[in-house]
Design an enzyme around this catalytic site. Structure first.
Site, PDB file in Angstrom:
ATOM      1  N   ASP A   1       0.846  -1.196   0.000  1.00 10.99           N
ATOM      2  CA  ASP A   1       0.000   0.000   0.000  1.00 10.99           C
ATOM      3  C   ASP A   1       0.883   1.249   0.000  1.00 10.99           C
ATOM      4  O   ASP A   1       1.675   1.453   0.921  1.00 10.99           O
ATOM      5  CB  ASP A   1      -0.901   0.008   1.233  1.00 10.99           C
ATOM      6  CG  ASP A   1      -1.858   1.192   1.197  1.00 10.99           C
ATOM      7  OD1 ASP A   1      -2.901   1.064   0.530  1.00 10.99           O
ATOM      8  OD2 ASP A   1      -1.547   2.242   1.796  1.00 10.99           O
TER       9      ASP A   1
ATOM     10  N   TYR B   1       3.123  10.072   0.614  1.00 15.75           N
ATOM     11  CA  TYR B   1       4.104   9.475   1.521  1.00 15.75           C
ATOM     12  C   TYR B   1       5.537   9.815   1.073  1.00 15.75           C
ATOM     13  O   TYR B   1       6.490   9.573   1.814  1.00 15.75           O
ATOM     14  CB  TYR B   1       3.942   7.942   1.602  1.00 15.75           C
ATOM     15  CG  TYR B   1       2.587   7.462   2.074  1.00 15.75           C
ATOM     16  CD1 TYR B   1       1.675   8.320   2.691  1.00 15.75           C
ATOM     17  CD2 TYR B   1       2.206   6.135   1.897  1.00 15.75           C
ATOM     18  CE1 TYR B   1       0.425   7.865   3.100  1.00 15.75           C
ATOM     19  CE2 TYR B   1       0.956   5.677   2.320  1.00 15.75           C
ATOM     20  CZ  TYR B   1       0.076   6.548   2.910  1.00 15.75           C
ATOM     21  OH  TYR B   1      -1.151   6.087   3.309  1.00 15.75           O
TER      22      TYR B   1
ATOM     23  N   LYS C   1      -2.370   6.266  -4.168  1.00 16.00           N
ATOM     24  CA  LYS C   1      -3.476   7.196  -3.893  1.00 16.00           C
ATOM     25  C   LYS C   1      -3.263   8.577  -4.504  1.00 16.00           C
ATOM     26  O   LYS C   1      -2.138   9.082  -4.539  1.00 16.00           O
ATOM     27  CB  LYS C   1      -3.667   7.332  -2.375  1.00 16.00           C
ATOM     28  CG  LYS C   1      -3.700   5.999  -1.643  1.00 16.00           C
ATOM     29  CD  LYS C   1      -4.017   6.107  -0.174  1.00 16.00           C
ATOM     30  CE  LYS C   1      -3.761   4.774   0.518  1.00 16.00           C
ATOM     31  NZ  LYS C   1      -2.369   4.553   0.947  1.00 16.00           N
TER      32      LYS C   1
ATOM     33  N   HIS D   1      -7.428   9.843  -1.961  1.00 17.41           N
ATOM     34  CA  HIS D   1      -6.853   9.694  -0.607  1.00 17.41           C
ATOM     35  C   HIS D   1      -7.738  10.279   0.489  1.00 17.41           C
ATOM     36  O   HIS D   1      -7.889   9.682   1.564  1.00 17.41           O
ATOM     37  CB  HIS D   1      -5.464  10.343  -0.593  1.00 17.41           C
ATOM     38  CG  HIS D   1      -4.555   9.806   0.459  1.00 17.41           C
ATOM     39  ND1 HIS D   1      -3.202   9.731   0.312  1.00 17.41           N
ATOM     40  CD2 HIS D   1      -4.814   9.310   1.693  1.00 17.41           C
ATOM     41  CE1 HIS D   1      -2.659   9.214   1.407  1.00 17.41           C
ATOM     42  NE2 HIS D   1      -3.621   8.952   2.254  1.00 17.41           N
TER      43      HIS D   1
END
Ligand code: A2P
Length: 316
Positions: free
Chosen positions: A43, A48, A77, A110
């Site tokens: 994931d 990130y 995402k 997201h």
């Protein structure tokens, strides 16, 4: 590896590796080690800021013959600054470039929150976009077109409430495959899960271990440690496993997917082994009692200052 059937019958690996807050170099190794150990679901997310290293870990695992691309599930995402319909596919292409992949298995919106283009973390009113300016339904319509491009096999959402899901499904006529939300014994979200089940939407549980690695600025002073909970601890003792293993087994027993984050090789292996832990009915009853509607990732960061977003609007 246990799988869950998505609404079109696709098999979705129920256990995966979370990568939020994984440092770039550590995450390359974590992904590599995880796949070697048997993980088949990774994931990721643009925000990130480690997709490139996640992709390197995947590439190394494929090159080593540990997995074939078609046997690996990769989720990423759409960030909040790319909700404008024309920005959706380019954002996915940018993530694919970073990941070094031709397609992802699942692409998620997201957050039900929009920013102006290029704004990663808004701090001023003008850096946000309202949902009137950037309706979720318009973003979802652009997401729904992605499977035909071959760039994303499935599309879904994250942090969406039942009413936000209703809005986008009614407007576009396409059901998200997955809604990825915070789920653990302190935040069980039974009503949301029931509403999703009615529509055939699978849940992925994030922060399943209580997200203890979050930066101090994201934590409440009085935050309770889920891994340190005495009920979880007593079950762990009875089942001869760790508290983390109880939490992973609980998520799987509820029929959700679960993506514990770790960059530590021993914990990566232990979390995978936890998928074999079987909880008894008494354990599930005791864990059900822990529900406190308590979020670790509570969304207040979208509501500070002059934000047009409120917690009530966010979570419904
Ligand atoms: P680390 O990466 O050093 O292993 P969540 O998935 O709920 O966001 O939780 C992630 C946090 O929990 C990270 O800080 C991670 O640290 C830690 N963690 C992951 N697996 C375990 C485990 N089996 N036992 C204890 N802590 C864990």
């Amino acid at each position: 590896m246990k799988t869950l059937a998505l609404h079109d019958g696709t098999a979705f690996p129920a256990f995966g590796l979370g990568t939020w807050l994984s440092e770039p170099d550590a995450v390359r190794k974590a992904v590599r080690v995880a796949i070697e150990a048997g993980y088949r679901h990774i994931d990721a997310a643009y925000i990130y800021f480690n997709e490139e290293e996640v992709g390197r870990g995947i590439a190394e695992a494929i090159a080593a013959g540990d997995v074939a691309r078609e046997d690996l599930w990769v989720t990423t995402k759409l960030w909040n600054d790319a909700h404008a319909p024309d920005d959706v596919q380019p954002a996915l292409e940018r993530s694919l470039g970073l990941l070094g992949l031709d397609y992802v298995d699942l692409y998620l919106v997201h957050w039900p929150v929009a920013h102006q283009p290029g704004v990663m973390r808004p701090v001023k009113r003008e850096e946000y976009a309202t949902l009137q300016e950037r309706p979720l339904a318009a973003t979802w319509e652009a997401m729904a077109a992605l499977p035909d491009t071959g760039l994303a096999r499935q599309v879904g959402v994250s942090n969406f409430s039942a009413s936000q899901i209703g809005t986008i499904v009614d407007a576009v006529g396409v059901t998200p495959a997955v809604n990825q939300v915070e789920l653990h014994p302190y935040l069980q979200q039974d009503a949301l899960l029931a509403a999703m089940k009615e529509r055939g939407i699978v849940a992925t549980a994030y922060a399943p271990l209580g997200s203890s690695g979050r930066p101090a600025g994201m934590k409440r002073k009085d935050e309770t440690s889920l891994l340190g909970d005495p009920v979880v601890g007593a079950i762990a003792q009875a089942r001869e496993c760790s508290p983390a293993a109880v939490l992973i087994a609980w998520a799987l027993a509820r029929g959700t997917a679960v993506i514990p984050k770790s960059t530590n090789p021993d914990r990566i292996a232990a979390n995978l082994a936890a998928t074999e832990v079987v909880l008894q009915a008494d354990d599930m009853h005791a864990l059900a009692e822990l529900d406190a509607g308590a979020r670790y990732v509570d969304g207040t960061f979208w509501c500070v200052g002059q934000s047009p977003y409120t917690l009530e609007g966010l979570w419904g």
